[in-house]
Structures are given as C-alpha cells and as structure tokens.
Design an enzyme around this catalytic site. Structure first.
Site, PDB file in Angstrom:
ATOM      1  N   SER A  12       0.825  -1.210   0.000  1.00  0.00           N
ATOM      2  CA  SER A  12       0.000   0.000   0.000  1.00  0.00           C
ATOM      3  C   SER A  12       0.860   1.262   0.000  1.00  0.00           C
ATOM      4  CB  SER A  12      -0.941  -0.018   1.202  1.00  0.00           C
ATOM      5  OG  SER A  12      -0.201  -0.164   2.393  1.00  0.00           O
ATOM      6  N   ALA A  15       2.783   2.774  -5.446  1.00  0.00           N
ATOM      7  CA  ALA A  15       2.523   1.899  -6.591  1.00  0.00           C
ATOM      8  C   ALA A  15       1.226   1.112  -6.384  1.00  0.00           C
ATOM      9  CB  ALA A  15       3.703   0.947  -6.796  1.00  0.00           C
ATOM     10  N   THR A  43       7.166   4.963   0.628  1.00  0.00           N
ATOM     11  CA  THR A  43       6.509   6.156   0.083  1.00  0.00           C
ATOM     12  C   THR A  43       6.285   7.208   1.165  1.00  0.00           C
ATOM     13  OG1 THR A  43       5.380   4.783  -1.545  1.00  0.00           O
ATOM     14  CG2 THR A  43       4.417   6.972  -1.107  1.00  0.00           C
ATOM     15  N   GLY A  49      10.908  14.737  -3.503  1.00  0.00           N
ATOM     16  CA  GLY A  49       9.775  14.981  -4.381  1.00  0.00           C
ATOM     17  C   GLY A  49       9.696  14.044  -5.556  1.00  0.00           C
ATOM     18  N   GLU A 114      17.840  18.298  -7.760  1.00  0.00           N
ATOM     19  CA  GLU A 114      18.593  17.240  -7.075  1.00  0.00           C
ATOM     20  C   GLU A 114      19.712  16.754  -7.978  1.00  0.00           C
ATOM     21  OE1 GLU A 114      16.085  14.183  -5.323  1.00  0.00           O
ATOM     22  OE2 GLU A 114      14.634  15.681  -4.694  1.00  0.00           O
ATOM     23  N   HIS A 243      22.233   6.273  -0.546  1.00  0.00           N
ATOM     24  CA  HIS A 243      22.006   7.725  -0.539  1.00  0.00           C
ATOM     25  C   HIS A 243      23.207   8.367   0.147  1.00  0.00           C
ATOM     26  CE1 HIS A 243      20.267  11.656  -0.069  1.00  0.00           C
ATOM     27  NE2 HIS A 243      19.201  11.283  -0.756  1.00  0.00           N
ATOM     28  N   ARG A 289      24.118  10.305  -7.641  1.00  0.00           N
ATOM     29  CA  ARG A 289      24.348   9.737  -6.301  1.00  0.00           C
ATOM     30  C   ARG A 289      25.489   8.743  -6.197  1.00  0.00           C
ATOM     31  NH1 ARG A 289      18.241   8.877  -4.347  1.00  0.00           N
ATOM     32  NH2 ARG A 289      17.907  11.116  -4.290  1.00  0.00           N
ATOM     33  N   HIS A 350      19.594   2.766   0.252  1.00  0.00           N
ATOM     34  CA  HIS A 350      18.417   3.616   0.052  1.00  0.00           C
ATOM     35  C   HIS A 350      17.423   3.046  -0.956  1.00  0.00           C
ATOM     36  CE1 HIS A 350      16.228   7.406  -0.081  1.00  0.00           C
ATOM     37  NE2 HIS A 350      16.403   7.502  -1.377  1.00  0.00           N
ATOM     38  N   GLU A 374       9.067   0.059  -6.619  1.00  0.00           N
ATOM     39  CA  GLU A 374      10.469  -0.287  -6.363  1.00  0.00           C
ATOM     40  C   GLU A 374      10.751  -1.793  -6.514  1.00  0.00           C
ATOM     41  OE1 GLU A 374      12.103   1.833  -3.047  1.00  0.00           O
ATOM     42  OE2 GLU A 374      13.927   0.604  -3.027  1.00  0.00           O
ATOM     43  N   ARG A 385      19.784   5.070 -10.303  1.00  0.00           N
ATOM     44  CA  ARG A 385      18.552   5.845 -10.492  1.00  0.00           C
ATOM     45  C   ARG A 385      18.809   7.349 -10.366  1.00  0.00           C
ATOM     46  NH1 ARG A 385      14.521   7.747  -6.514  1.00  0.00           N
ATOM     47  NH2 ARG A 385      16.027   6.990  -4.999  1.00  0.00           N
ATOM     48  N   LEU A 391       9.255   7.771  -7.535  1.00  0.00           N
ATOM     49  CA  LEU A 391       7.826   8.023  -7.304  1.00  0.00           C
ATOM     50  C   LEU A 391       7.133   8.158  -8.657  1.00  0.00           C
ATOM     51  CD1 LEU A 391       7.997  10.569  -4.321  1.00  0.00           C
ATOM     52  CD2 LEU A 391       7.353   8.156  -4.211  1.00  0.00           C
TER      53      LEU A 391
HETATM   54  P1  FAD Z   1       6.539   1.197  -0.770  1.00  0.00           P
HETATM   55  O1  FAD Z   1       6.101   2.590  -0.691  1.00  0.00           O
HETATM   56  O2  FAD Z   1       7.739   0.825   0.005  1.00  0.00           O
HETATM   57  O3  FAD Z   1       5.328   0.273  -0.326  1.00  0.00           O
HETATM   58  C1  FAD Z   1       5.521  -1.114  -0.145  1.00  0.00           C
HETATM   59  C2  FAD Z   1       4.289  -1.670   0.525  1.00  0.00           C
HETATM   60  O4  FAD Z   1       4.319  -3.094   0.506  1.00  0.00           O
HETATM   61  C3  FAD Z   1       4.147  -1.288   1.991  1.00  0.00           C
HETATM   62  O5  FAD Z   1       2.799  -0.993   2.222  1.00  0.00           O
HETATM   63  C4  FAD Z   1       4.554  -2.554   2.725  1.00  0.00           C
HETATM   64  O6  FAD Z   1       4.021  -2.673   4.016  1.00  0.00           O
HETATM   65  C5  FAD Z   1       3.998  -3.588   1.782  1.00  0.00           C
HETATM   66  N1  FAD Z   1       4.580  -4.925   1.908  1.00  0.00           N
HETATM   67  C6  FAD Z   1       5.876  -5.279   1.778  1.00  0.00           C
HETATM   68  N2  FAD Z   1       6.006  -6.605   1.924  1.00  0.00           N
HETATM   69  C7  FAD Z   1       4.760  -7.109   2.144  1.00  0.00           C
HETATM   70  C8  FAD Z   1       4.237  -8.404   2.390  1.00  0.00           C
HETATM   71  N3  FAD Z   1       5.012  -9.506   2.464  1.00  0.00           N
HETATM   72  N4  FAD Z   1       2.909  -8.539   2.567  1.00  0.00           N
HETATM   73  C9  FAD Z   1       2.090  -7.462   2.540  1.00  0.00           C
HETATM   74  N5  FAD Z   1       2.533  -6.216   2.339  1.00  0.00           N
HETATM   75  C10 FAD Z   1       3.857  -6.031   2.128  1.00  0.00           C
HETATM   76  N6  FAD Z   1      11.789   8.546  -4.282  1.00  0.00           N
HETATM   77  C11 FAD Z   1      11.491   9.643  -5.022  1.00  0.00           C
HETATM   78  O7  FAD Z   1      11.169   9.519  -6.201  1.00  0.00           O
HETATM   79  N7  FAD Z   1      11.530  10.871  -4.448  1.00  0.00           N
HETATM   80  C12 FAD Z   1      11.868  11.075  -3.148  1.00  0.00           C
HETATM   81  O8  FAD Z   1      11.861  12.185  -2.666  1.00  0.00           O
HETATM   82  C13 FAD Z   1      12.201   9.941  -2.364  1.00  0.00           C
HETATM   83  N8  FAD Z   1      12.579  10.083  -1.067  1.00  0.00           N
HETATM   84  C14 FAD Z   1      12.786   8.965  -0.307  1.00  0.00           C
HETATM   85  C15 FAD Z   1      13.085   9.102   1.044  1.00  0.00           C
HETATM   86  C16 FAD Z   1      13.232   7.987   1.847  1.00  0.00           C
HETATM   87  C17 FAD Z   1      13.547   8.144   3.308  1.00  0.00           C
HETATM   88  C18 FAD Z   1      13.095   6.697   1.281  1.00  0.00           C
HETATM   89  C19 FAD Z   1      13.237   5.475   2.135  1.00  0.00           C
HETATM   90  C20 FAD Z   1      12.837   6.545  -0.072  1.00  0.00           C
HETATM   91  C21 FAD Z   1      12.681   7.675  -0.881  1.00  0.00           C
HETATM   92  N9  FAD Z   1      12.406   7.550  -2.239  1.00  0.00           N
HETATM   93  C22 FAD Z   1      12.123   8.676  -2.978  1.00  0.00           C
HETATM   94  C23 FAD Z   1      12.166   6.247  -2.837  1.00  0.00           C
HETATM   95  C24 FAD Z   1      10.648   6.021  -2.914  1.00  0.00           C
HETATM   96  O9  FAD Z   1      10.060   6.516  -1.735  1.00  0.00           O
HETATM   97  C25 FAD Z   1      10.291   4.573  -3.068  1.00  0.00           C
HETATM   98  O10 FAD Z   1      11.032   3.999  -4.098  1.00  0.00           O
HETATM   99  C26 FAD Z   1       8.808   4.426  -3.405  1.00  0.00           C
HETATM  100  O11 FAD Z   1       8.042   5.088  -2.435  1.00  0.00           O
HETATM  101  C27 FAD Z   1       8.426   2.964  -3.462  1.00  0.00           C
HETATM  102  O12 FAD Z   1       7.035   2.876  -3.569  1.00  0.00           O
HETATM  103  P2  FAD Z   1       6.369   1.447  -3.645  1.00  0.00           P
HETATM  104  O13 FAD Z   1       4.906   1.684  -3.711  1.00  0.00           O
HETATM  105  O14 FAD Z   1       7.013   0.666  -4.715  1.00  0.00           O
HETATM  106  O15 FAD Z   1       6.783   0.747  -2.269  1.00  0.00           O
HETATM  107  C1  SIN Z   2      15.899  12.705  -1.379  1.00  0.00           C
HETATM  108  O1  SIN Z   2      15.017  13.492  -1.010  1.00  0.00           O
HETATM  109  O2  SIN Z   2      17.098  12.945  -1.352  1.00  0.00           O
HETATM  110  C2  SIN Z   2      15.482  11.369  -1.866  1.00  0.00           C
HETATM  111  C3  SIN Z   2      15.113  11.463  -3.266  1.00  0.00           C
HETATM  112  C4  SIN Z   2      15.097  10.118  -3.923  1.00  0.00           C
HETATM  113  O3  SIN Z   2      15.451   9.106  -3.326  1.00  0.00           O
HETATM  114  O4  SIN Z   2      14.753  10.087  -5.101  1.00  0.00           O
END
Ligand code: FAD
Ligand code: SIN
Length: 541
Positions: A12, A15, A43, A49, A114, A243, A289, A350, A374, A385, A391
């Site tokens: 959740s 994505a 997320t 951003g 960035e 990171h 990076r 990261h 991801e 990346r 995002l």
């Molecule tokens: P996630 O948002 O990680 O969601 C994964 C979901 O899967 C979660 O709900 C989790 O609980 C669930 N899950 C996992 N395993 C299981 C399981 N076995 N059973 C059930 N549920 C499960 N990217 C950018 O583009 N810009 C940014 O500014 C940025 N800043 C970031 C800052 C930080 C601190 C971090 C950690 C990452 C950042 N990133 C950024 C990267 C970006 O946030 C992630 O790549 C992106 O949010 C991934 O989204 P997602 O939906 O694929 O996964």
């Molecule tokens: C950050 O805010 O530096 C994270 C951005 C990213 O991971 O894309």
C-alpha cells in the site's frame, strides 16, 4: 474457503494504491494486502519529491538525457522515453487526487533540484512529499466501494498452477499462471487463502538487508523473494543505491537528509572543512548519487572519519525552514541548528534499481502476475537511479499496469479458482527465537561489510558463504516451526541478499552503483544480470 477477488494488490505504497484506484475505477473488485498499517511504506518517508517536466523552460528530452546519463549506459532507452513522457499527466492526476504540491508566492509550482538533474523539475510538498501522496491516495482508497483493505496481512507465497500440480492438485487448464496467494494474518496468526485472476506485487524495496538504511522496517524484499520462489525472472539486483546523506548517529538509525538540501546550495565538507566534491566531479555536490556516495566513502576511508559534514550555514534560515521543516526539526531535536551547525552525514542503503523484471505493461514472466514500483525493474534506472524518478515511475507504471490487467482479465475469461488451504502440519512454536534475532543481525552486517559501496570478488564470495549457511539454517527453521512475521521476513531477506550477491558476482565490470576493485573498467558489451529461481517453494497446502 478462499477469499476471492478480480485483483489482489500486495502493498500500500504509491505503486499499490495508484494501481488499486485505477483498477477499481474500471469496475474490478480489488483486495489490498499490506503487512502493517496502510500508511507504513517507503513512500510515506519520501522527502525530495517527484521528478517531472512541468516547466516551460524544461523538456522531456532533457529529462531523458539526465536519466540515461545517471543510469551509466544500462537504461532501457525505450522504457526511459515511455515512462518520462507521462510525467506531467501523472502529476496532474496526483493533484486531482488531492496532493497539494508546494507553490511559490506567485502561484506557480515550486520546483526543486537534485543530483544529476540539469533543470529544476522536482515537484514537492515541502520535505514531506511522500506523506502527502500517501495520505491523498489512502483517502481515495477509503472512499472506493470496490476496494477491500487487509492490514496486518503478510503475503507469504504466491500460488501458481505449476506449484499446485507439483503438490498433486488438479488444475483445469494447461500452462502456468498465478492463481492467488497465502497471507499470514499477523493478528490472528492464521494463514489465509486469497484467490484472484491477477496479482500485483507492489512490495517496495530491500533496504533492510543492510545494517544502515534510510528505509523503514517494511523494506525486506518480500515481493522479490516470493516472485523468485515462483520461478519469476529477477534482474540487476547488484545495483543498490546508497544515498549520500543520511544523518549520522551512533545507533543504526539513518534519517534522510534530502538531496534537495544540496539542491538549495548545501555543501559537503570533510572533517578538515574542505569542500571535497570539486575533486570528484564537475557537478560537485549535485553529481549523480553513485559518484557522491563513492566520494564520501573515499574521504571517510582516507581520514578514518565516521562521517562527513553537510554545510547549510550560508543558506537563509527562512528558506531552509520553509522548504525543509521536517529536516529542520529532526536536526534541532538532535541538537543541530542548521543556521550555525553542520550536519554529520554518511551514506546509507536507500533504493534498489533492479528487481522483478517487467515490460512496460508491468507484466512479469509469470502470466497474471504484475509488478510495479520499487519491487520492479523496468529498465528506467539502469545502473543508477536519477533522484526522484522512483515516485514518478511508480505512478506511471501503476497506470499502465492497470490498463494491461483489465485486458488480461477480459481475455483470460477464467474465474478465480477455489484453492487449497494452508496446512501447518506437524510444526510447533519455536523456543529458540534468539536464533532469528542473531541471524537477522548477521545478514545485515554481512551485506554492509562485504556488499557495500566498493566491492571485491573476495568480499562477495565471503558474503555468499555466510548467506549459504544462514539459508540452510532458516530453511530448516521454516519447515519445522509455525510461521510468524519475523521468520518470514528473515527468510526473504536471506534470499534477496543472496540474489544481490549472485548478480554482483555475475557483473565483471564497474558500472554505476556496482563498483568492484577487481574489475574497475566498464565492459564494452552492455548486459543485464539475471537470476531466476530454482529456489525451494514454501507453499504448505
Ligand atoms: P513502498 O512505498 O515501500 O510500499 C511497499 C508496501 O508493501 C508497503 O505498504 C509494505 O508494508 C507492503 N509490503 C511489503 N512486503 C509485504 C508483504 N510480504 N505482505 C504485505 N505487504 C507487504 N523517491 C522519489 O522519487 N523521491 C523522493 O523524494 C524519495 N525520497 C525517499 C526518502 C526515503 C527516506 C526513502 C526510504 C525513499 C525515498 N524515495 C524517494 C524512494 C521512494 O520513496 C520509493 O522507491 C517508493 O516510495 C516505493 O514505492 P512502492 O509503492 O514501490 O513501495
Ligand atoms: C531525497 O530526497 O534525497 C530522496 C530522493 C530520492 O530518493 O529520489
């Protein structure tokens, strides 16, 4: 009895939620399975951003060029073009769903900068962009009649036609496809059966396999491990993005200091106070990076220091406070006042650039199984990346995947099958939980010490041997004890860590995020590494 849906979404974050909303809007019945509360995801912590071309002075061709440059020759150029061209439309959609991107005083949208971006193109909500997106999407989910959310449900194993046949069950069609999954209800401790015509993996990254990471605890690579055990192709796992700037502390917490802070002029300094980045890249603190993280690693190794400094003292306080209130407050709590103190920073694991291989419809090598965000590898990021492209990729691919799933469901015509229940068999509760804790630490330390920013074949082989031992132990444990969350996560982490090492050993060159002392040059031939599964399945029906 299985719970039956058109589509199951695992995860959740941005994505999973974007995909679920689209599929539900097309009239399909959706279950979201998520292992903690719905908001807990990478997320939710995203800061800098989301990158997209929205300004008159920018151009998609420039965003493409920056992405290809950061990816160090390994991006799939078609994927880059296709995904980035949908940037502005995805931003409009997020805004429609309620994300209030930060605006300037004149009402135009505020665009951050960035590393690796030649233009200002990062839309943000102050420095809490991820939380704003997560809140808006969760609001949409809560008001959708077609979506049911199962919080505290941990997806354990995918159920496929092939697995069922191997276990002696009759399957009323030829060939392989995904049929559903088993999920552990972590409150009731029962394993529940979900059946569906299609499954989306949106489980995010693997940061927790490293001792020091910016990722929250959920990031244990479960989706990749499940896909791998179902025989699905996984690729380019060696490309772990570190990171450059996580807040250094003596414990293992690594709060992110967004790259956007350097975008507003912050400067990296070594302990002597030298602005060292100019010695490593003409783009200095805003180089991609991989280059900045390696430069910090090299400065720390040369001096024996435990961190470097990030200097914001010359940036007007009003600007820092307005753009980065979250970072400002975190630093203040740690006794650092950004207007007069420097921030101690270190690199931390990261982001995973590889993952479950998909095409541009989010389709994996297993019919009916989709992946985005991801967990997936579309070819957008190549060997490194570009900041804030993840995002964006997640939203664009969720939309494309949702369209493809609707077509798949229409063409496959099969109703969800009734599936066999999980059987625990002759297992018992473990009385040696300390083993799990110990092994959890060992995986994280092994990956940090031997599979870090700079690698060597000897270190990778050492990691492989340790992971093989851990794998033997956890497999034994898995088949003899009742499953619980920490056992399942550890089992997945060991598998995913092994995939990183296997891919890293396959790559006999240094490219992007994979830097090895034994092969310092790039090979002329561009290759993707690939691992696919003869790993033991864990279904117990
Ligand atoms: P996630 O948002 O990680 O969601 C994964 C979901 O899967 C979660 O709900 C989790 O609980 C669930 N899950 C996992 N395993 C299981 C399981 N076995 N059973 C059930 N549920 C499960 N990217 C950018 O583009 N810009 C940014 O500014 C940025 N800043 C970031 C800052 C930080 C601190 C971090 C950690 C990452 C950042 N990133 C950024 C990267 C970006 O946030 C992630 O790549 C992106 O949010 C991934 O989204 P997602 O939906 O694929 O996964
Ligand atoms: C950050 O805010 O530096 C994270 C951005 C990213 O991971 O894309």
């Amino acid at each position: 009895m299985s719970k039956s849906y058109d589509v199951i979404v695992v995860g959740s974050g941005i994505a999973g939620l974007s995909f679920a909303l689209k599929v539900a809007e097309a009239g399909k019945r959706v279950a979201i399975i998520t292992k903690k509360n719905s908001a807990e995801s990478n997320t939710n912590y995203a800061q800098g951003g989301i990158a997209a071309v929205t300004s008159q002075t920018d151009d998609v061709a420039m965003h493409v060029a920056d992405t290809l440059d950061a990816g160090d020759g390994l991006c799939d150029e078609q994927a880059v073009r296709e995904i980035l061209k949908d940037g502005a439309a995805s931003i409009e959609e997020l805004a429609r769903r309620g994300v209030a991107f930060t605006q300037l005083d004149d009402g135009s949208v505020s665009l951050g900068k960035e590393g690796g971006h030649s233009q200002r193109r990062i839309l943000h909500v102050k420095d809490v962009t991820g939380k704003a997106i997560e809140d808006a999407l969760l609001h949409g989910i809560a008001t959708s009649p077609n979506i049911e959310t199962f919080e505290h449900h941990f997806a354990v194993e995918l159920i496929t036609a092939e697995k069922l046949r191997k276990l002696g069950h009759r399957v009323p069609f030829e060939g392989n496809r995904v049929l559903g999954l088993y999920a552990l209800n972590t409150h009731s401790e029962a394993v529940e059966t979900f059946t569906a015509r299609s499954v989306l993996l949106a489980t995010g990254g693997i940061g927790q396999v490293y001792q020091y990471t910016t990722n929250p605890f959920i990031a244990t690579g479960d989706g990749i491990a499940m896909a791998c055990r179902a025989g699905v192709e996984v690729r380019n796992m060696e490309f772990i993005q570190f990171h450059p700037t996580a807040f250094y502390s003596t414990d293992s917490n690594r709060f992110l200091i967004s790259e956007a802070v350097r975008g507003e002029g912050a400067i990296l300094r070594n302990l002597k106070g030298e602005a060292f980045m100019e010695r490593y890249d003409a783009r200095k603190d805003l180089a991609p990076r991989d280059i900045v993280a390696r430069a910090i690693d090299s400065e720390m190794k040369q001096s024996g220091a435990r961190h470097v400094w990030l200097d914001t003292r010359h940036i007007p306080l009003k600007k820092l406070h307005a753009h980065f209130p979250n970072i400002y407050n975190y630093c203040a709590k740690k006794g650092i006042a950004l207007e007069k103190d420097m921030i101690p920073v270190v690199p931390a694991a990261h982001y995973l650039c590889g993952g479950v291989k998909t095409n541009l419809n989010g389709e994996t090598s297993l019919p009916g199984l989709y992946a985005c965000g991801e967990v997936a590898c579309t070819g957008l990021h190549g060997a490194n990346r570009l900041a804030s492209n993840s995002l964006l990729e997640a939203v664009v691919m969720a939309n494309r995947g949702a369209g493809a799933v609707a077509d798949y469901i229409a063409s496959s015509r099969l109703e969800p099958l009734e599936l066999p229940n999980w059987v625990d068999g002759d297992v018992h509760d473990s009385d040696e939980r300390v083993v799990l804790l110990h092994n959890w630490d060992e995986v994280k330390r092994t990956m940090w010490d031997y599979v870090g920013i700079v690698r060597s074949t000897k270190r990778l082989q050492r990691a492989r041997t340790r992971l093989q031992n851990l794998n033997r132990e956890i497999t034994d444990y898995y088949w003899n004890f009742k499953v619980d969350e920490s056992l399942l996560e550890l089992r997945n982490m060991i598998l995913v860590a092994s995939l990183v090492v296997d891919c890293a050993l396959q790559r006999k060159e240094s490219r992007g995020l994979h830097c090895t002392l034994d092969y310092p040059q790039k090979q002329a031939k561009i290759t993707n590494t690939s691992v696919c599964a003869d790993h033991e399945d864990g279904c117990r029906p």
